[in-house]
Scaffold this active site. Structure first.
Site, PDB file in Angstrom:
ATOM      1  CG  ASP A   1     -27.657   2.736  12.632  1.00 46.95           C
ATOM      2  OD1 ASP A   1     -28.808   2.828  12.822  1.00 46.95           O
ATOM      3  OD2 ASP A   1     -26.762   1.775  11.997  1.00 46.95           O
TER       4      ASP A   1
ATOM      5  CB  SER B   1     -20.393   0.444  10.891  1.00 50.18           C
ATOM      6  OG  SER B   1     -21.688   0.659  10.736  1.00 50.18           O
ATOM      7  CB  ALA B   2     -23.099   2.412  15.293  1.00 50.66           C
TER       8      ALA B   2
ATOM      9  N   GLY C   1     -22.383  -5.944   8.317  1.00 55.06           N
ATOM     10  CA  GLY C   1     -22.876  -5.591   7.167  1.00 55.06           C
ATOM     11  C   GLY C   1     -24.287  -6.358   7.657  1.00 55.06           C
TER      12      GLY C   1
HETATM   13  C1  MEV Z   1     -29.510   1.285   9.356  1.00 53.80           C
HETATM   14  O1  MEV Z   1     -29.106   0.738  10.826  1.00 53.80           O
HETATM   15  C2  MEV Z   1     -30.320   2.976   9.647  1.00 53.80           C
HETATM   16  C3  MEV Z   1     -31.063   3.759   8.544  1.00 53.80           C
HETATM   17  O2  MEV Z   1     -32.740   4.010   9.431  1.00 53.80           O
HETATM   18  C4  MEV Z   1     -29.835   4.294   8.774  1.00 53.80           C
HETATM   19  C5  MEV Z   1     -29.929   5.765   9.338  1.00 53.80           C
HETATM   20  O3  MEV Z   1     -30.982   5.596  10.636  1.00 53.80           O
HETATM   21  O4  MEV Z   1     -29.142   6.366   9.584  1.00 53.80           O
HETATM   22  C6  MEV Z   1     -31.509   2.542   7.522  1.00 53.80           C
END
Ligand code: MEV
Length: 332
Positions: free
Chosen positions: A168, A125-126, A119
């Protein structure tokens, strides 16, 4: 206690999940990512720039033992069937991988461990999903194509984030910096003679919430939100020129400008604003939030010789951890 990046901590990760000796085991691993420009606006088809942070990783191990499917991690260890919400995205990665390769859940244990804080906008997470997809498919001696791997990680990311752009999923597997737009990426030949200092506010940010907030402001006030999104998209391409032609001052100015625009979009947080101010106050060329925001991390572009002073200033300003990396993401 604030601490700096410590590569030696990686060594201990390998011993974290050990199936019994002699069992067939599948292993996978994926690294963290650093979004330099384009977070959020990449969801609306604008370009983004990201670097791999290859020394920060999630590692997964998969094996079969008994009959009950199980999951092991620092946050939950126990039957997959009764796993809490935090395991929902990893569970999706396991189930979708099995569906894709024709395997079943019986007796499958998947263990995930790593040094990417959760977080914080660094792609935990990815990276966890990517490591799981590899571990489960390799346990079954199946080699997935890059496209199949990406699609499976995206299914898990939909659980974690709603409608992920795919940045991600891709940036946690790449060996070098990329420009990403509309699910395709090209390498960026970075020639920047400066480094990046990343600092963690310690505040858990919700990417899903931040992405929802941007969508809501787009629905409410389309013209001005779209103008901010367009401006951020243009910054990504100007920043690529700075990275390629070694213009750290100009890059820093664009980073600070991007932070202002991301604040206008509503995805910053007082702790992020505080660290951005501390970084520039300590001599960084510029700084901005990185990733989903609403907490998480900032990134500052800094003269190499000034990296430890900026990292100390960030720790004094409340950062719980800092990492200093080269302009292509290797630890300093
Ligand atoms: C999150 O790491 C990146 C965002 O641009 C979401 C996305 O690209 O799916 C906030």
């Amino acid at each position: 206690m604030p601490s700096s990046f410590d590569v030696t901590s990686l060594a201990s990760l390998d011993t974290s999940a050990l199936p019994r000796i002699g069992r067939a085991v599948g292993r996978g691993s994926a690294h963290a990512k650093l979004i330099l420009f384009g977070e959020h606006v990449v969801v609306y088809g604008k370009p983004a720039v990201a670097l791999p942070l290859r020394a920060m990783r999630m590692r997964a191990t998969a094996w079969r033992e008994g009959t009950e499917p199980r999951f092991e991690s620092d946050h939950y260890t126990g039957p997959l069937a009764t796993a809490p919400e935090i395991v929902e995205a990893p569970r999706k990665a396991i189930e979708e991988t099995l569906r894709a390769i024709g395997g079943d859940l019986e007796g499958l244990t998947v263990a995930v461990r790593g040094n990417i804080p959760l977080g914080r906008g660094l792609g935990s997470s990815a990276a966890a999903a990517g490591a799981i997809v590899d571990a489960v498919s390799r346990l079954h001696n199946v080699t997935l194509s890059g496209g199949e791997h990406f699609a499976l990680v995206q299914l898990a990311e939909q659980v974690a984030h709603g409608k992920p752009s795919g940045l991600d999923a891709l940036a946690t597997t790449i060996p070098s910096p990329i420009r990403f737009q509309n699910a395709s990426a090209v390498p960026v030949p970075v020639a920047l003679d400066a480094c990046f200092v990343i600092a963690d506010t310690g505040v858990h940010g919700s990417t899903r919430q931040a992405v929802d907030d941007v969508r809501t402001s787009l629905e409410r006030d389309n013209d001005s939100t779209m103008a901010t999104i367009d401006a951020l998209g243009e910054l990504s391409d100007s920043a690529i020129a700075d990275l390629e032609t070694n213009e750290p001052r100009s890059l820093g100015a664009r980073m600070s400008q991007a932070h202002e625009l991301l604040s206008k979009l509503g995805v910053s947080h007082p702790a992020l604003d505080g660290l951005v101010a501390a970084a520039t106050g300590a001599g960084a060329f510029g700084a901005k939030l990185t990733g989903g925001g609403l907490g998480g991390c900032i990134v500052a572009v800094v003269e190499r010789g000034n990296a430890s002073a900026v990292a100390s200033a960030l720790q004094s300003a409340g950062a719980i951890q800092t990492w200093s990396v080269t302009s292509t993401g290797t630890p300093l």
